[in-house]
Scaffold this active site. Structure first.
Site, mmCIF file in Angstrom:
data_model
loop_
_atom_site.group_PDB
_atom_site.id
_atom_site.type_symbol
_atom_site.label_atom_id
_atom_site.label_comp_id
_atom_site.label_asym_id
_atom_site.label_seq_id
_atom_site.Cartn_x
_atom_site.Cartn_y
_atom_site.Cartn_z
ATOM 1 N N GLY A 164 120.565 26.976 -12.668
ATOM 2 C CA GLY A 164 120.027 25.810 -11.655
ATOM 3 C C GLY A 164 118.874 25.399 -12.234
ATOM 4 O O GLY A 164 118.038 26.141 -12.547
ATOM 5 N N CYS A 165 118.166 24.224 -11.930
ATOM 6 C CA CYS A 165 117.069 23.625 -12.310
ATOM 7 C C CYS A 165 115.752 24.400 -11.387
ATOM 8 O O CYS A 165 114.892 24.920 -11.847
ATOM 9 C CB CYS A 165 116.873 22.178 -12.110
ATOM 10 S SG CYS A 165 117.579 21.402 -10.828
ATOM 11 N N TYR A 166 115.979 24.271 -10.081
ATOM 12 C CA TYR A 166 115.013 24.782 -9.283
ATOM 13 C C TYR A 166 115.018 26.377 -9.400
ATOM 14 O O TYR A 166 114.037 26.857 -9.251
ATOM 15 C CB TYR A 166 115.580 24.427 -7.743
ATOM 16 C CG TYR A 166 115.379 23.143 -7.169
ATOM 17 C CD1 TYR A 166 114.035 22.444 -7.061
ATOM 18 C CD2 TYR A 166 116.118 22.526 -6.547
ATOM 19 C CE1 TYR A 166 113.883 21.337 -6.575
ATOM 20 C CE2 TYR A 166 116.010 21.185 -6.072
ATOM 21 C CZ TYR A 166 114.766 20.553 -6.027
ATOM 22 O OH TYR A 166 114.447 19.428 -5.522
ATOM 23 N N THR A 167 116.113 26.967 -9.593
ATOM 24 C CA THR A 167 116.202 28.354 -9.769
ATOM 25 C C THR A 167 115.387 28.900 -11.087
ATOM 26 O O THR A 167 114.616 29.810 -10.683
ATOM 27 C CB THR A 167 117.728 28.830 -9.892
ATOM 28 O OG1 THR A 167 118.382 27.948 -10.821
ATOM 29 C CG2 THR A 167 118.156 28.573 -8.517
#
Lengths: 346, 346, 346, 346
Positions: free
Chosen positions: A149-152
């Site tokens: 994921g992006c945030y991750t």
């Protein structure tokens, strides 16, 4: 030439992927699948492709795509990829899944955070978590790559050196992240209408965002622990970019200079991780690129370390990293086709 | 490899130029000149270059640059280039001037609109107006190429086929153009402070903008006339992009379909001009690219034609077209290094 | 206290109206009707009302509202108000309609531009076009006031003095208008999603926007003519504001100073029309206010006059003017409750 | 009528103050002082005042202002107010200082964070910290009111009930705050040029922002402690608004419902503090108003409490609170002239 197909090519991440692949010197885009736009010209959906491609969106048939493609990218809402991918398909083609279905190794945790049953538990073990900088060797051999994921991506890269070197109290970690609006996808939802989110900032899903267990899973791999952290996302009025502020209590006696050296060492072979030295990352400097910029700060008054990470959510946080995974997987130079310099000011 | 130097490399257009040249397969950037930032690392001024270049800004010495470069780009405020360029320099290197000094063929008109003396009248005749689509053959042979302005590129390309085919009353032309804020440059001026121009739109310099005579000069070339037009620029709260609405009274009896065919024919060999058919151009589809999108409309109620043109002001309107000129000049494929697909949404 | 009800209170214009009425010293808001949100607390739909009102949205029953209200405001999509309003209702209450149904006097023109039948032709004659500055006396006596559109208010006020004084060739009028995104309403449509319209500008419905015949109707009243004009709207990435550039060929020999005097005279009694003198209007200076700012320019090179008008589309272009109409209608000081100074920078 | 003068009336906070005072029913604005714009009409500096006032900016003479004013507001950079204010002046007029000079009680801490000597230590004791909700009684009697900073107002109001009720480990407090660009003032600085800060987000002065000791001073008053906290500000691309996320480790065993009750009780008499219940504050709902919205969240996984506060930085964070202080000071209803409902979407 690598033949590539995309399922879910008309969302923001899928479209970004097609844009990158169309200019990738070693790739030919074979098929674009899209439920919503089947039968339409891709350039009628996205005007930036006017005159540049005759691609037609098709109803996605993963069987057919697997036959004629060397790699199939999936950019779908959760719960769909896990139903589509089978052993049979993996024998025919590589899969790079930009969705969430194969990111969490523990199906129970998946079911708890996503509120649906996991439809393909047998493949969870085989799937490789495609955070390139941390899992390069497994990615090379993988048939099924689960793109983070992006945030991750931003959070894990920011914190990994601290965790690995046991410099902080892991239970003190707080990640306060800010995202541009494309992170919400292309669905016509009131919250992301122009006049609803322009000129305002908000936090949402505090402690409840689905990227939380993904970050925990990956960071706990370093020391075999089981710590929990608090993750807070925000919506910021801009198209792109993620900025993550990662706070933790220092347990080691370390200077800022030593810390910077340690990060330099950790990422010494990584082209796509840039340490910003005395400056702090800003999303404008990574937008449109595959870089993850990382900056460091120590607050001596409270004995805390603050790591600031910045990425483009649609590139290093989605399509760019997917192509980076493909490059690794097909033994190309990792930078091929994704070595963008941020266009500024844009 | 073409050795290229840039004078005025730290403004928005100069920086965009360096970005493009750094990824251009046939170019090596030799020197970057900057009065304001001499001695500083380029990546300290623009964080997007962090880790990507060791370029240092230098005090511009055009003599030295000319010696060691095949081409020197100038991106300077008006009045400076005309003082710098000499016959001697043109014998050593090609010059592509992104400024205004050599755009207007008539020094009197220059002096009238720019309120300063022209410092280099002898070179005015030799300088070639570098609107690639209209002056390609002269560009091939030129030593001094005068890169067009942003509003002008968009306006001239939009109107040229109408003028050439004598379809309109030339005295009825009104151009109502809208620009993003980068058009104003990087100077710290109150008007372009975030909170002063965000969430607002305004017209400025109505009938008095310096791009007016430039548009008139080029359009009058077609029929040897001397008509005047009204040009109105606007400031729109966005980083990039120009949208020009060109209004004129039709004098010919022509249908929209015929008009479209005529434009198609006029631009049939032009990769960087795209006709948008039934749709109208929007700046989001050209941003970050070298394309000029053109759309057509006829209002039967008032017998007017409306041409809508859209470009990226820093690319087709400045740095991209400068590189297109260089490509033509050095006999490269015109698309080399500037064949960008717009990144969206960005 | 004037008892007021609103039908369609949860759109942007309706909500703005409620906000104004809640702070109006002579008004009590009795009922808010909303199809989509019936049964919900108004403050749950719009968080700015948190703690400030207990208003509940109700299913609109115009009969009941008419019984208990001195005035009923309608803020509905076209085709609905004309079905609701009857002679019986007008005997009980005043109606101020913010929609389009009663703006055009000629039902044929309405049907041509709106593509639906007009459901209430008998009331067309009685309805008063509520452009306060031009129809104040009729508004005073009206039972049914048809509040003008946003683009139209700005365009008509900008051009009226020119037309009335016969200074221009009426057939040369071109209006190039720019609007913020709230003008599109609160419907969840792809085009007004944040990432679709942010950082871009576009023209739309060139020559085909429904405000065109409304502007023509009102301007033709001055000289009893039947001229047509060209009206082009644009979408600009900002929440609010309309800027209209009105172009016309001068037929009279008049200086800019004389023109300014003439406008001053025309609007000498109008508090809500401000002439900006040597400066040009910008939307930031009228946003959040009920003012219409007007600036003037003559281009001697092409003998054209350019009038620049600016308003807040939701206030002078909708809710503010509706309350101005109410104030006139109930014989209050016209400024009551709408004498806002623009909050800046907001 | 209260006669009011303003020194530093042409910055964003000063201008907002004048706007509010001009519509305040009990106030007459007597003098506006401005170093930079002395001699100019206020409406020439800020176009929103066109036609609404004849105010001229004057060279500030605090002696004269004190003679003819009941209250003098100062909106100046730090280091100036402390030099201007004397015992003699305080005998003639009330002072409300929007700057930083009298906020910190400890001159040493002031000198440490502001890097200049404090020029008026004797008055530090007398000055009352004008956070209305916490110091109302002292404000009533004060001659010199020191209006709090924007970040501080939001942070202190968010955390006060937690601290007072000893529910958290005070040493665990982290405040991650986001501000709109007006927070940086009206100086023409590169960082706040439109194209530099638009479409990007960044953190700055992590752990080093001058509002840090101010928050610590006020929160430590509750329990007489001396804890330190970490404060991180961010710049967000929007004109206005502050959102503060306040994180702390819970030490008490308390449910979310109990916590909400406790906040309700703490703020039960406060009109300008709104608790958002099940929703979280967003800056769009407080923009243009004097409200501070507060929302609460508990993360059971990490046993943390998160308080979300939102204000308008120029109103509750500056000019609005200054008028609230004036209202208290002059024994008016505290809401007089500042009871704005947020205009939305603006």
């Amino acid at each position: 030439m690598i033949k590539a197909s995309i399922i879910g090519g008309t969302g923001y991440a899928g479209q970004e992927l097609i844009r990158i692949l169309m200019r990738h010197p070693e790739v030919e885009v074979v098929t674009v699948g899209s439920r919503s736009f089947a039968g339409q010209k891709f350039s009628d959906i996205y005007g930036n492709y006017e005159g540049l491609t005759d691609l037609l969106c098709e109803v996605s048939n993963i069987q057919e795509m697997a036959e004629k493609s060397d790699v199939v990218f999936l950019a779908l809402p959760h719960g769909l990829a896990s139903k589509m991918i089978t052993e049979e398909i993996l024998e025919k083609t590589k899969i790079i899944d930009l969705g969430a279905d194969f990111r969490l190794k523990d199906a129970l945790i998946y079911e708890q955070w996503y509120n649906i049953e996991h439809y393909n538990k047998p493949l969870l073990d085989e799937a490789v978590y495609g955070l390139c900088e941390l899992h390069r060797n497994e990615i090379k051999k993988a048939r099924l790559i689960s793109n983070p994921g992006c945030y991750t991506t931003c959070s894990i890269l920011s914190l990994a050196p601290l965790i690995k070197n046991k410099l902080i109290d892991e239970n003190s970690i707080i990640i306060d992240a800010k995202s541009g609006v494309t992170g919400a996808g292309r669905g016509t939802v009131l919250d992301v209408m122009y006049s609803e989110c322009n000129e305002s900032v908000k936090a949402y899903k505090i402690g409840e965002h689905r990227h939380t267990p993904e970050i925990e899973q990956e960071l706990n791999l370093f020391n075999g622990g089981d710590f929990k952290l608090l993750f807070t996302p925000h919506l910021v009025p801009m198209n792109r970019g993620i900025l993550a502020l990662c706070y933790a209590n220092l347990t080691a006696d370390i200077s800022l200079e030593e810390l910077k050296e340690l990060y330099k060492d950790f990422y010494k072979d990584e082209y796509f991780v840039r340490l910003t030295g005395d400056k702090l990352p800003e999303t404008r400097w990574v937008k449109g690129s595959n870089f993850c910029d990382i900056g460091l700060k120590i607050d001596p008054r409270t004995n805390r370390v603050i790591v600031v990470g910045a990425i483009d959510n649609l590139i290093k946080g989605a399509a760019g990293q997917a192509v980076q995974n493909m490059n690794i997987s097909f033994d190309l130079d990792e930078k091929t086709g994704i070595d963008f310099i941020t266009d500024f000011p844009i």
